[in-house]
Design a protein around this motif. Structure first.
Motif, PDB file in Angstrom:
ATOM      1  N   ARG A  57      -1.626  -0.543   7.995  1.00 17.10           N
ATOM      2  CA  ARG A  57      -0.059  -1.005   7.848  1.00 17.10           C
ATOM      3  C   ARG A  57       0.058  -2.603   7.799  1.00 17.10           C
ATOM      4  NH1 ARG A  57       4.266   2.627   8.197  1.00 17.10           N
ATOM      5  NH2 ARG A  57       3.721   4.568   8.637  1.00 17.10           N
ATOM      6  N   HIS A  58      -1.065  -3.126   8.666  1.00 19.17           N
ATOM      7  CA  HIS A  58      -1.233  -4.385   8.774  1.00 19.17           C
ATOM      8  C   HIS A  58      -1.774  -5.186   7.473  1.00 19.17           C
ATOM      9  CE1 HIS A  58      -1.862  -8.235  11.040  1.00 19.17           C
ATOM     10  NE2 HIS A  58      -3.068  -8.172  10.502  1.00 19.17           N
ATOM     11  N   LYS A  59      -2.780  -4.521   6.945  1.00 17.27           N
ATOM     12  CA  LYS A  59      -3.285  -4.829   5.582  1.00 17.27           C
ATOM     13  C   LYS A  59      -2.171  -5.033   4.649  1.00 17.27           C
ATOM     14  CE  LYS A  59      -8.190  -3.656   6.127  1.00 17.27           C
ATOM     15  NZ  LYS A  59      -9.237  -2.930   5.544  1.00 17.27           N
ATOM     16  N   ILE A  60      -1.149  -3.927   4.575  1.00 18.55           N
ATOM     17  CA  ILE A  60      -0.068  -4.026   3.741  1.00 18.55           C
ATOM     18  C   ILE A  60       0.897  -5.243   3.843  1.00 18.55           C
ATOM     19  CG2 ILE A  60       1.867  -2.716   2.667  1.00 18.55           C
ATOM     20  CD1 ILE A  60       0.163  -0.025   2.930  1.00 18.55           C
ATOM     21  N   GLU A  61       1.249  -5.311   5.073  1.00 20.32           N
ATOM     22  CA  GLU A  61       2.265  -6.445   5.470  1.00 20.32           C
ATOM     23  C   GLU A  61       1.588  -7.808   5.159  1.00 20.32           C
ATOM     24  OE1 GLU A  61       2.853  -5.488   9.669  1.00 20.32           O
ATOM     25  OE2 GLU A  61       3.926  -3.730   9.132  1.00 20.32           O
ATOM     26  N   GLN A  63       0.145  -8.588   2.626  1.00 26.89           N
ATOM     27  CA  GLN A  63      -0.107  -9.119   1.026  1.00 26.89           C
ATOM     28  C   GLN A  63       0.828 -10.177   0.742  1.00 26.89           C
ATOM     29  OE1 GLN A  63      -2.023  -7.072  -1.429  1.00 26.89           O
ATOM     30  NE2 GLN A  63      -2.639  -6.113   0.544  1.00 26.89           N
ATOM     31  N   LYS A  64       0.630 -10.861  -0.454  1.00 27.39           N
ATOM     32  CA  LYS A  64       1.161 -12.021  -0.626  1.00 27.39           C
ATOM     33  C   LYS A  64       2.517 -11.875  -0.945  1.00 27.39           C
ATOM     34  CE  LYS A  64      -2.823 -14.516  -2.511  1.00 27.39           C
ATOM     35  NZ  LYS A  64      -3.306 -15.177  -3.719  1.00 27.39           N
ATOM     36  N   ARG A  65       2.919 -10.499  -1.495  1.00 27.74           N
ATOM     37  CA  ARG A  65       4.444 -10.278  -1.719  1.00 27.74           C
ATOM     38  C   ARG A  65       4.679  -9.162  -1.067  1.00 27.74           C
ATOM     39  NH1 ARG A  65       4.628  -5.954  -5.356  1.00 27.74           N
ATOM     40  NH2 ARG A  65       2.685  -5.594  -6.367  1.00 27.74           N
ATOM     41  N   THR A  66       5.944  -8.828  -0.719  1.00 29.45           N
ATOM     42  CA  THR A  66       6.399  -7.785   0.043  1.00 29.45           C
ATOM     43  C   THR A  66       6.529  -6.583  -0.790  1.00 29.45           C
ATOM     44  OG1 THR A  66       8.015  -9.317   1.308  1.00 29.45           O
ATOM     45  CG2 THR A  66       8.423  -6.966   1.188  1.00 29.45           C
ATOM     46  N   ILE A  67       5.885  -5.329  -0.047  1.00 28.59           N
ATOM     47  CA  ILE A  67       5.811  -4.197  -0.666  1.00 28.59           C
ATOM     48  C   ILE A  67       6.549  -3.242   0.180  1.00 28.59           C
ATOM     49  CG2 ILE A  67       4.188  -2.181  -1.475  1.00 28.59           C
ATOM     50  CD1 ILE A  67       2.242  -4.488  -1.503  1.00 28.59           C
ATOM     51  N   MET A  68       7.704  -2.440  -0.451  1.00 29.48           N
ATOM     52  CA  MET A  68       8.617  -1.705   0.372  1.00 29.48           C
ATOM     53  C   MET A  68       7.741  -0.364   0.647  1.00 29.48           C
ATOM     54  SD  MET A  68      11.038  -3.684   0.505  1.00 29.48           S
ATOM     55  CE  MET A  68      12.201  -2.857   1.294  1.00 29.48           C
ATOM     56  N   GLU A  69       7.853   0.030   2.099  1.00 36.62           N
ATOM     57  CA  GLU A  69       7.565   1.045   2.346  1.00 36.62           C
ATOM     58  C   GLU A  69       8.076   2.445   1.601  1.00 36.62           C
ATOM     59  OE1 GLU A  69       6.503   3.719   6.568  1.00 36.62           O
ATOM     60  OE2 GLU A  69       7.125   1.526   6.470  1.00 36.62           O
ATOM     61  N   ILE A  76      -0.059   4.139  -2.327  1.00 40.00           N
ATOM     62  CA  ILE A  76      -1.386   3.973  -3.025  1.00 40.00           C
ATOM     63  C   ILE A  76      -2.417   3.187  -1.949  1.00 40.00           C
ATOM     64  CG2 ILE A  76      -2.791   3.135  -4.806  1.00 40.00           C
ATOM     65  CD1 ILE A  76      -0.283   4.130  -6.645  1.00 40.00           C
ATOM     66  N   LEU A  77      -1.689   1.999  -1.650  1.00 35.53           N
ATOM     67  CA  LEU A  77      -2.208   0.851  -0.889  1.00 35.53           C
ATOM     68  C   LEU A  77      -2.626   1.591   0.586  1.00 35.53           C
ATOM     69  CD1 LEU A  77      -0.561  -2.351  -1.813  1.00 35.53           C
ATOM     70  CD2 LEU A  77      -2.712  -1.711  -2.179  1.00 35.53           C
ATOM     71  N   TYR A  78      -1.619   2.140   1.078  1.00 37.89           N
ATOM     72  CA  TYR A  78      -1.749   2.975   2.374  1.00 37.89           C
ATOM     73  C   TYR A  78      -3.064   3.700   2.282  1.00 37.89           C
ATOM     74  CZ  TYR A  78      -1.023   5.353   6.777  1.00 37.89           C
ATOM     75  OH  TYR A  78      -1.231   5.792   7.893  1.00 37.89           O
ATOM     76  N   ARG A  79      -2.963   4.654   1.461  1.00 38.29           N
ATOM     77  CA  ARG A  79      -4.055   5.400   1.337  1.00 38.29           C
ATOM     78  C   ARG A  79      -5.504   4.829   1.161  1.00 38.29           C
ATOM     79  NH1 ARG A  79      -0.624   8.707  -1.628  1.00 38.29           N
ATOM     80  NH2 ARG A  79      -1.434   7.914  -3.665  1.00 38.29           N
ATOM     81  N   LYS A  80      -5.425   3.895   0.193  1.00 36.65           N
ATOM     82  CA  LYS A  80      -6.719   2.958   0.028  1.00 36.65           C
ATOM     83  C   LYS A  80      -7.080   2.321   1.420  1.00 36.65           C
ATOM     84  CE  LYS A  80      -8.536  -0.779  -2.365  1.00 36.65           C
ATOM     85  NZ  LYS A  80      -7.919  -2.177  -2.909  1.00 36.65           N
ATOM     86  N   TYR A  81      -6.280   1.491   2.064  1.00 37.70           N
ATOM     87  CA  TYR A  81      -6.482   0.879   3.400  1.00 37.70           C
ATOM     88  C   TYR A  81      -6.846   1.952   4.263  1.00 37.70           C
ATOM     89  CZ  TYR A  81      -5.180  -3.000   0.795  1.00 37.70           C
ATOM     90  OH  TYR A  81      -4.860  -4.260  -0.110  1.00 37.70           O
TER      91      TYR A  81
END
Length: 91
Positions: A57-61, A63-69, A76-81
């Motif tokens: 979750r920290h890695k997603i937060e 990101q340069k732009r906001t990605i809505m949960e 996709i990003l959550y599974r990857k990270y």
């Protein structure tokens, strides 16, 4: 996933009871000692999972732009990270 202490105890009892029914398993210690060790292992795994979840979750937060949960991109990003963090820990 956060489980209450009571639920972890119930799981530990269930695992110990199941192990007692397996013919190939002989307890060297008493059942309560086995149950306590199962509970310790379950709590350790749940703690690892919580740290992995927080790191993903920290890695997603960050990101340069906001990605809505809940969005497809977030999932996709959550599974990857999450998988990256699992590999780091060797689990």
């Amino acid at each position: 996933m956060r489980l209450s202490r009571d639920k972890v105890n119930k799981l530990a009892h269930a695992v110990t009871d199941l192990l007692a029914t397996v013919d190939e398993v002989d307890f060297v210690e008493d059942r309560n000692t086995i149950r306590l060790e199962v509970r310790r292992i379950l709590e350790e795994l749940l703690n690892h999972e919580a740290r992995i979840d927080a790191a993903a979750r920290h890695k997603i937060e960050n990101q340069k732009r906001t990605i809505m949960e809940g969005s497809q991109e977030w999932d996709i990003l959550y599974r990857k990270y999450y998988n990256e963090e699992v590999k780091k820990l060797g689990l």
